[in-house]
Design a protein around this motif. Structure first.
Motif, PDB file in Angstrom:
ATOM      1  N   UNK A  87     -28.664   9.503 105.958  1.00 46.94           N
ATOM      2  CA  UNK A  87     -30.076   9.306 106.304  1.00 46.94           C
ATOM      3  C   UNK A  87     -30.378   7.840 106.601  1.00 46.94           C
ATOM      4  N   UNK A  88     -29.682   6.971 105.886  1.00 41.85           N
ATOM      5  CA  UNK A  88     -29.924   5.538 106.068  1.00 41.85           C
ATOM      6  C   UNK A  88     -29.775   5.131 107.521  1.00 41.85           C
ATOM      7  N   UNK A  89     -28.844   5.791 108.188  1.00 43.05           N
ATOM      8  CA  UNK A  89     -28.543   5.344 109.545  1.00 43.05           C
ATOM      9  C   UNK A  89     -29.130   6.252 110.601  1.00 43.05           C
ATOM     10  N   UNK A  90     -29.985   7.189 110.189  1.00 40.19           N
ATOM     11  CA  UNK A  90     -30.463   8.121 111.202  1.00 40.19           C
ATOM     12  C   UNK A  90     -31.977   8.108 111.389  1.00 40.19           C
ATOM     13  N   UNK A  91     -32.697   7.403 110.540  1.00 40.37           N
ATOM     14  CA  UNK A  91     -34.153   7.414 110.675  1.00 40.37           C
ATOM     15  C   UNK A  91     -34.608   6.195 111.467  1.00 40.37           C
ATOM     16  N   UNK A  92     -35.139   6.401 112.668  1.00 40.22           N
ATOM     17  CA  UNK A  92     -35.517   5.237 113.475  1.00 40.22           C
ATOM     18  C   UNK A  92     -36.658   4.424 112.866  1.00 40.22           C
ATOM     19  N   UNK A  93     -37.411   5.029 111.949  1.00 41.42           N
ATOM     20  CA  UNK A  93     -38.483   4.258 111.316  1.00 41.42           C
ATOM     21  C   UNK A  93     -37.920   3.210 110.375  1.00 41.42           C
ATOM     22  N   UNK A  94     -36.731   3.488 109.861  1.00 37.86           N
ATOM     23  CA  UNK A  94     -36.096   2.562 108.923  1.00 37.86           C
ATOM     24  C   UNK A  94     -34.759   2.117 109.521  1.00 37.86           C
ATOM     25  N   UNK A  95     -34.770   1.132 110.389  1.00 37.42           N
ATOM     26  CA  UNK A  95     -33.516   0.724 111.044  1.00 37.42           C
ATOM     27  C   UNK A  95     -32.593  -0.024 110.082  1.00 37.42           C
ATOM     28  N   UNK A  96     -31.936   0.745 109.213  1.00 34.03           N
ATOM     29  CA  UNK A  96     -31.135   0.130 108.161  1.00 34.03           C
ATOM     30  C   UNK A  96     -30.029  -0.759 108.724  1.00 34.03           C
ATOM     31  N   UNK A  97     -29.375  -0.285 109.792  1.00 34.80           N
ATOM     32  CA  UNK A  97     -28.267  -1.068 110.351  1.00 34.80           C
ATOM     33  C   UNK A  97     -28.766  -2.436 110.826  1.00 34.80           C
ATOM     34  N   UNK A  98     -29.944  -2.456 111.423  1.00 37.58           N
ATOM     35  CA  UNK A  98     -30.521  -3.738 111.855  1.00 37.58           C
ATOM     36  C   UNK A  98     -30.791  -4.642 110.654  1.00 37.58           C
ATOM     37  N   UNK A  99     -31.384  -4.052 109.634  1.00 33.08           N
ATOM     38  CA  UNK A  99     -31.697  -4.847 108.447  1.00 33.08           C
ATOM     39  C   UNK A  99     -30.436  -5.473 107.878  1.00 33.08           C
ATOM     40  N   UNK A 100     -29.407  -4.650 107.842  1.00 36.89           N
ATOM     41  CA  UNK A 100     -28.154  -5.109 107.261  1.00 36.89           C
ATOM     42  C   UNK A 100     -27.629  -6.301 108.059  1.00 36.89           C
ATOM     43  N   UNK A 101     -27.594  -6.126 109.372  1.00 37.50           N
ATOM     44  CA  UNK A 101     -27.083  -7.204 110.211  1.00 37.50           C
ATOM     45  C   UNK A 101     -27.965  -8.456 110.066  1.00 37.50           C
ATOM     46  N   UNK A 102     -29.287  -8.263 110.096  1.00 29.71           N
ATOM     47  CA  UNK A 102     -30.191  -9.405 109.955  1.00 29.71           C
ATOM     48  C   UNK A 102     -29.968 -10.147 108.653  1.00 29.71           C
ATOM     49  N   UNK A 103     -29.851  -9.383 107.567  1.00 26.38           N
ATOM     50  CA  UNK A 103     -29.652 -10.012 106.270  1.00 26.38           C
ATOM     51  C   UNK A 103     -28.377 -10.825 106.249  1.00 26.38           C
ATOM     52  N   UNK A 104     -27.330 -10.281 106.855  1.00 26.75           N
ATOM     53  CA  UNK A 104     -26.066 -11.011 106.870  1.00 26.75           C
ATOM     54  C   UNK A 104     -26.215 -12.304 107.676  1.00 26.75           C
ATOM     55  N   UNK A 105     -26.818 -12.205 108.855  1.00 26.56           N
ATOM     56  CA  UNK A 105     -26.969 -13.395 109.699  1.00 26.56           C
ATOM     57  C   UNK A 105     -27.804 -14.447 108.971  1.00 26.56           C
ATOM     58  N   UNK A 106     -28.968 -14.005 108.468  1.00 23.20           N
ATOM     59  CA  UNK A 106     -29.854 -14.955 107.806  1.00 23.20           C
ATOM     60  C   UNK A 106     -29.187 -15.515 106.562  1.00 23.20           C
ATOM     61  N   UNK A 107     -28.526 -14.630 105.819  1.00 26.18           N
ATOM     62  CA  UNK A 107     -27.875 -15.057 104.580  1.00 26.18           C
ATOM     63  C   UNK A 107     -26.789 -16.102 104.842  1.00 26.18           C
ATOM     64  N   UNK A 108     -25.914 -15.823 105.798  1.00 31.52           N
ATOM     65  CA  UNK A 108     -24.812 -16.756 106.057  1.00 31.52           C
ATOM     66  C   UNK A 108     -25.339 -18.083 106.614  1.00 31.52           C
ATOM     67  N   UNK A 109     -26.270 -17.996 107.546  1.00 29.92           N
ATOM     68  CA  UNK A 109     -26.791 -19.228 108.135  1.00 29.92           C
ATOM     69  C   UNK A 109     -27.477 -20.076 107.071  1.00 29.92           C
ATOM     70  N   UNK A 110     -28.304 -19.425 106.268  1.00 32.68           N
ATOM     71  CA  UNK A 110     -29.003 -20.178 105.240  1.00 32.68           C
ATOM     72  C   UNK A 110     -28.023 -20.771 104.245  1.00 32.68           C
ATOM     73  N   UNK A 111     -27.035 -19.986 103.855  1.00 33.48           N
ATOM     74  CA  UNK A 111     -26.067 -20.484 102.877  1.00 33.48           C
ATOM     75  C   UNK A 111     -25.355 -21.708 103.442  1.00 33.48           C
ATOM     76  N   UNK A 112     -24.879 -21.596 104.681  1.00 32.34           N
ATOM     77  CA  UNK A 112     -24.148 -22.714 105.275  1.00 32.34           C
ATOM     78  C   UNK A 112     -25.065 -23.929 105.408  1.00 32.34           C
ATOM     79  N   UNK A 113     -26.261 -23.699 105.947  1.00 34.17           N
ATOM     80  CA  UNK A 113     -27.189 -24.799 106.160  1.00 34.17           C
ATOM     81  C   UNK A 113     -27.586 -25.473 104.871  1.00 34.17           C
ATOM     82  N   UNK A 114     -27.904 -24.683 103.854  1.00 37.03           N
ATOM     83  CA  UNK A 114     -28.419 -25.345 102.662  1.00 37.03           C
ATOM     84  C   UNK A 114     -27.298 -26.014 101.880  1.00 37.03           C
ATOM     85  N   UNK A 115     -26.079 -25.475 101.966  1.00 39.76           N
ATOM     86  CA  UNK A 115     -24.989 -26.181 101.303  1.00 39.76           C
ATOM     87  C   UNK A 115     -24.746 -27.523 101.995  1.00 39.76           C
TER      88      UNK A 115
END
Lengths: 314, 514, 425
Positions: A88-116
């Motif tokens: 269900x996580x990956x099939x409901x267009x109202x909850x684009x879980x895959x997008x969230x996951x990718x966004x979190x990874x991008x934001x997380x890695x960039x922020x981690x690298x930048x703030x370190x």
């Protein structure tokens, strides 16, 4: 004032503590009694800690496998095994879980690298240079972090709104805008942690490098940073987790579902009045915690390795 | 030596040059952008930052500034601004009923005060244009057409052309199409066409461009006198110092505006009777909560880091990876699960672990306090565990070796050497972690909302810490008082920062290590 | 630490050159942008709507037809329901808020008080909506929202356990208890509560059957929100009754929404008070689940609180004309109301839609509508904030038997609310 009971910190080579270093080869096998004495009790402590740490998470895992599950009923623990919630996580267009996951990874890695990077630079200045206001500055940075953030949302929105008018790329609903806010918090306790670690790297190293003609920047980037790899990794992991879990600021900045992060997205599963979808929510939470575990798994050897000793000797 | 010197400088310098050129190009672009959007404050801030950056990076001195500048830049934009804004709002009455400017309040009062003329019909409407002036062409209930404009009272328009039964056109006027309506919608919405020569006949207005209705304004704003008059009874509402329109009997109009009220928010916190009663017990619990949370999670994290930092422990990678899970999980989910576990009737704790016991985990004051600490420790020990695992790596082996050669036992080494060393390097973290927990609104609020309340009308619950308690004061009444909440934030900030600064001084943790 | 002066000069030059190209490029790109964006801000024909996750898709679909018909672009932004009201209040005055938000009718007073919504002229169509819906979005003599759905609780019954609902709550509990004694059920009856905040919304049908209404309503329908009417003798009787149910373990703060829902789905309880938000899950587990009116506990008819979902127009919107067109002439039509119903399973507010066979042919909707017919709208006055602050915790204290005599505890709660309301005016 250092109290007399605490011995003065030692300035030696920042070697890993031999008996505690993972790189030391395991001791040869001896009798079971010896095993009990050395490792057995450690396992016992470790297992107890795992029970404490994982016991609530077991509920989440069970809930994630049960399409109609609740979080409270304990007798229903693992009564149903179904991957439906994960699908269900990956099939409901109202909850684009895959997008969230990718966004979190991008934001997380960039922020981690930048703030370190930003934090390490500042820590280096505090550790190696002597300037007026140094201690006050260090103290000030830590004190600033203590500001109660509960009301910050009004101010952050206003700031971002103003920025949106001039620089839409770092304004509202922009991931870059969110990353910049996180970088605003890069100087603080993390800086202090690195400062402390840098202080344990003997100054003689910089001095001899300087005599060899190395510039400040060169010393910093090629030597100090390498020598303090364990702490840099710890900090980036902390920053990564902190970014991943931030709900308050992220939910002010990111409003389009496809641009949001896991923390905001997952919250929406349960924040629907009266019709919480625990199963899918739990599945999402399990998946969102996985990267942290996996990353930590692979980074561990850098945190607990004797890399420092090698670099110093070289 | 000379040659090698030149090359290192050369390459490093070129790199710096390129980077700075990039920064300058971006910066100047940004300044121009800000300038063109008339954002003078942003433009000025950027100019200052750019000059500072160039001075710092091209100067031969100021080495520390070179390393501090990037962080300070972000700090100034994002963190300092938030604090400054909170400080500013603390001196205003910002909150429900005082949400924006006086102009906005006047507009809102006017908009809300139009009452439909009783028993009047809706008029099918066509909006016309003559030159740039707008006019309303309406179809009267009897089927005839009539025209009205801002300064032309409603009058019959017999020459109007009809589409079906609706008047849709008039000689000398252009009929506005939907696109034009949308283009000029603010003007159309603002248009008030009088129904007759006498203002008490009311005006025609349209909400959607296709129907007009007859309205009478109840409250009329007089711009010169800066007051509202209630047309039904002649009451006059004048602006008051606290940002509302008030009549002589003290009755105020609902929409007010934001004004500076000096230090009133601060003094009202200090004199508030409902605050003074439970203040001390709340403050003591805040300290207990913050200190015990930090101490317990630190020792738990540290102990686990040391125990698992041994080569003989197989699978320590697995242990470590799993132990950070509580920290990696979304906190609000974990707290919900804990709430379920502690449910006295249905929770895992009572029904399974304790075999059907009836323990009121979250409703007994002391147990609730215990639970709050346990859950908080659960959420934060992985942080301490991670940091300790990292910090152990900086311990010098020389001392340990020397100590073990001297025949010191494991525990002695730990207590006399490792712990003090680790404490020195982590003390500031403990202090800032204490400050974090001092303001740990979320942990408290999500699990118990500050409760249990001894009595449902109590202002403070058993697990309320200072910040959750005072925010409840600011937000629980009829009106949310942001200004007051901001003032409270500032005051708590001062308290926490003072305590922390003193602790830093006492522990000497900011002293030189070497 | 020696840089040669020439190098420094070169650096400045180089930086300057780049800077020049930078601003040369920028001026080319910025001007058209500013030109294009200035009129766009004034704006023509584009609407931004904030909707929470349950309304998002239905509104997107409905808006697509509107765009096709009028050329007005509609952008629907999904927002977190719990934060929408506060975010809207703080963001609307900046000019960056949406043109329309979709929220509960209980927001109305706060939104008006903060000057962020404009009245809606339903013209002569106001009579086309069910009365409770119009009353719910009216404030101070004006209509502020276009209602589209009316939600209220009802008594959900598991026909496999109980074939009918008795006439009084006491009989219902007795019947449930009998099922428990026979081993067919585990609990006689459930109403969801919460350990800290209670759940006055779900308890209201029981409370109102004692005549303890939130505010007094005058004969002409105006609500007196200067003090609550829940106290006094009626309130005392309710408090005593609730304390008794609490002591018997039938209504306790430990029965969370989660517990009650799970117990009903598992067939462990014959009756629960719940609402349309659980229909889907209930139907999945109990296909023939029935909804009945809630029997009275205190002798008077039990009245549920109706929470009405409505569209509100921002008073700061530059597109109010388009917004009003969208709402009054589009969302207020039977087709759109039915389409919203199909997508969200919430009973429509427009009479024509509510009385259509789609709704009346569905037994569950019919059952909820029967309760809704006598429901009273959730009060929308700002004073409700103070009511919520004490209402739930007082019920929790009474259910769990802490704090002593229930009637006294209840009256003290009411007095505290009155004091808050008095201090605000």
């Amino acid at each position: 004032m250092t109290s007399p009971a605490i011995p003065a910190p030692v300035t030696g080579e920042p070697l890993a503590w031999p008996s505690g270093s993972d790189t030391t080869s395991p001791e040869p096998r001896r009798g079971p009694q010896h095993w009990l004495k050395v490792a057995g009790w450690r396992h016992l402590v470790g297992l107890l800690a795992l029970v404490f740490a994982l016991f609530p998470i077991v509920f989440v895992l069970s809930g994630s496998l049960n399409p109609t599950g609740s979080l409270t009923s304990p007798d229903a623990l693992f009564s149903v095994f179904s991957g439906q919630n994960y699908l269900d996580l990956f099939s409901d267009p109202r909850y684009p879980f895959a997008d969230w996951f990718r966004n979190s990874m991008i934001i997380g890695f960039t922020t981690a690298a930048g703030s370190v990077f930003i934090g390490a630079c500042a820590a280096y200045a505090f550790s190696r240079s002597r300037f007026r206001g140094r201690r006050a500055g260090l103290l000030g940075l830590i004190l600033l972090q203590m500001f109660p953030q509960v009301l910050a949302y009004v101010a952050i929105f206003l700031l971002l709104m103003t920025l949106t008018e001039v620089f839409p790329a770092i304004g509202l609903d922009q991931q870059l805008g969110l990353i910049m806010i996180y970088l605003g918090g890069a100087l603080g306790t993390n800086t202090y942690l690195m400062y402390g670690f840098f202080n344990t790297i003997p100054k003689e190293i910089d001095e001899s490098a300087k005599i060899d003609g190395a510039s400040d920047a060169r010393i910093f980037f090629t030597m100090i940073l390498r020598l303090s790899l364990p702490i840099l990794i710890v900090i980036s992991l902390l920053s990564f987790i902190g970014t991943l879990n931030d709900f308050m600021i992220a939910s002010i900045v990111l409003t389009t579902p496809e641009r949001q992060t896991l923390a905001i997205g997952l919250y929406q599963y349960v924040n629907v009045s009266f019709s919480q979808n625990w199963g899918v929510f739990s599945a999402g939470a399990i998946l969102s915690a996985l990267p942290v575990v996996i990353i930590f798994w692979f980074l561990q050897r850098y945190i607990v390795s004797g890399l420092t000793s090698g670099a110093v000797k070289g | 030596m000379n040659t090698s010197h030149a090359t290192t400088w050369g390459r490093g310098f070129l790199l710096k040059l390129c980077l700075m050129a990039l920064v300058d190009a971006l910066g100047v672009y940004a300044v121009i952008l800000a300038w063109s959007r008339q954002s003078w404050v942003i433009a000025a801030f950027l100019v200052i930052s750019l000059i500072a950056a160039n001075v710092v990076y091209f100067s031969r001195r100021m080495t520390p500034a070179k390393y501090l500048l990037p962080g300070l830049f972000f700090l100034a934009v994002y963190q300092i601004f938030v604090i400054a804004y909170t400080g500013y709002a603390a001196f205003t009455n910002y909150g429900d009923g005082h949400n924006s400017t006086k102009d906005d309040a006047i507009a809102a009062i006017e908009a809300n005060s139009f009452q439909r003329v009783p028993d009047s019909a809706g008029y099918p409407l066509t909006v016309l244009e003559k030159g740039s002036d707008l006019a309303f062409l309406v179809t009267e209930p009897d089927g005839s057409a009539a025209l009205a404009a801002a300064d032309e009272p409603l009058a019959p328009a017999p020459e109007a052309t009809f589409t079906g039964s609706k008047a849709t056109g008039l000689e000398g006027y252009t009929t506005l199409a939907l696109g034009d309506l949308l283009q000029r919608q603010s003007e159309i919405l603002a248009l008030q066409a009088p129904l007759g020569e006498d203002p008490s006949d009311g005006v025609l207005r349209t909400p959607d461009g296709s129907t007009a209705y007859a309205y009478l304004p109840v409250l009329v704003y007089d711009e010169a006198a800066d007051n509202f008059t209630d047309t039904s009874n002649g009451d006059v509402y004048r602006p008051s110092e606290d940002g509302r329109f008030v009549d002589d009997s003290g009755q105020a109009l609902e929409q007010g505006w934001r004004v500076f009220i000096g230090a009133k928010n601060f003094t009202s916190v200090l004199t508030e009777p409902s605050l003074r009663g439970p203040f001390w017990s709340v403050l003591i619990w805040t300290f207990v909560f913050a200190i015990s949370s930090v101490a317990l999670s630190y020792f738990l994290g540290l102990a686990l880091a040391i125990v698992l930092n041994h080569p003989s422990v197989r699978g320590r990678k697995i242990y470590r990876s799993l132990l950070i899970l509580p920290y990696a999980f979304p906190a609000f989910l974990s707290v919900l699960v804990w709430q379920g576990i502690f449910n006295p009737q249905f929770g895992f704790m009572n029904t399974q672990v304790l075999g059907g016991a009836d323990i009121q985990w979250l409703t007994d004051p002391w147990l609730a306090r215990l639970c709050v600490i346990v859950v908080n420790v659960w959420m934060t020990f992985p942080y301490m565990f991670l940091i300790s695992t990292g910090a152990i790596q900086s311990l010098s082996s020389d001392v340990m070796e020397a100590a073990s050669i001297d025949g010191a036992g494991w525990f002695q080494i730990f207590r006399l050497i490792k712990l003090p060393l680790l404490l020195v390097s982590t003390a500031p973290l403990l202090i800032s972690s204490f400050a974090m927990n001092f303001n740990n609104f979320n942990s408290i609020y999500m699990l118990t909302e500050g409760g249990p309340l001894k009595h449902p009308t109590d202002q403070a619950g058993s697990t309320d810490i200072l910040i959750s308690f005072v925010y409840r004061l600011a937000f629980s009444g009829v009106n949310k008082q942001y200004g007051l909440a901001c003032a409270i934030s500032m005051m708590i900030f001062v308290i926490v920062a003072t305590i922390s600064a003193l602790s830093f001084r006492r522990t000497g943790s900011l002293e030189e290590m070497n | 630490m020696r840089t040669r002066p020439t190098l420094t000069a070169l650096a400045v030059l180089a930086a300057g050159a780049l800077t020049l190209t930078g601003c040369g490029g920028s001026s080319d790109t910025t001007d058209p942008v500013t030109d294009a964006s200035t009129p766009a801000a004034e704006s023509t024909g584009s609407l931004t709507i904030w909707a929470d996750v349950t309304r998002y898709q239905p509104v997107v679909d409905a808006a697509a037809d509107f765009t096709a018909a009028t050329g007005v672009e509609v952008e629907v932004v999904q927002r977190d329901y719990s934060k929408m009201q506060n975010d809207f209040i703080s963001q609307a005055p900046t000019g960056n808020g949406p043109d329309i938000i979709i929220g509960g009718n209980d927001w109305t007073g706060k939104l008006v008080q903060n000057g962020v919504i404009a009245p809606i002229e339903l013209g002569d169509n106001a009579g086309d909506y069910v009365d409770v819906a119009i009353e719910a979005v009216s404030y101070d003599g004006q209509v502020y929202g276009l209602p589209y759905a009316v939600e209220n609780v009802g008594l959900f019954r598991n026909p496999a356990l109980a074939d009918s609902t008795p006439g009084t709550l006491d009989e219902l509990i007795a019947k449930g208890q009998q099922l428990v004694d026979e081993g067919k059920a585990k609990y006689p009856f459930m109403v969801q509560q919460d350990p800290t905040g209670g759940d006055p919304y779900h308890l209201y049908p029981i409370q109102s059957s004692f005549g303890a209404t939130i505010f007094a309503t005058a004969a002409d329908g105006t609500v007196d929100s200067s003090k609550v009417a829940m106290g006094g003798e009626n309130g005392a009787r309710f408090a005593t009754y609730l304390a008794d149910l609490g002591a018997r373990g039938i209504i306790t703060p430990n029965i969370t929404a989660d517990v009650a829902k799970q117990a009903f789905i598992n067939g462990e309880v014959p009756y629960v008070i719940s609402g349309p938000w659980n229909i889907e899950d209930f139907k999945a587990a109990i296909p023939d689940v029935a909804v009945d009116t809630i029997p009275s506990a205190g002798g008077e008819p039990s009245v549920a609180l109706a929470s009405v979902q409505a569209f509100f127009v921002s008073s700061y919107s530059n597109n109010q004309l388009a917004a009003n067109q969208f709402l009054v002439n589009y969302v207020g039509t039977e087709d759109v109301q039915l389409a919203l119903y199909e997508a969200g399973q919430r009973p429509p507010a427009l009479k024509a839609a509510a009385e259509s066979s789609t709704i009346t042919g569905d037994p569950i909707m019919k059952g909820l509508a029967a309760v809704g017919a006598t429901a009273t709208p959730q009060p929308n006055v700002p004073a409700m904030s103070a009511v919520w602050t004490y209402w739930g915790p007082t019920q929790v204290a009474i259910e769990s038997g802490t704090g002593g005599d229930p009637a006294t505890v209840w009256q003290e709660g009411c007095d505290a609310i009155d004091a808050e309301i008095a201090s605000a005016s």
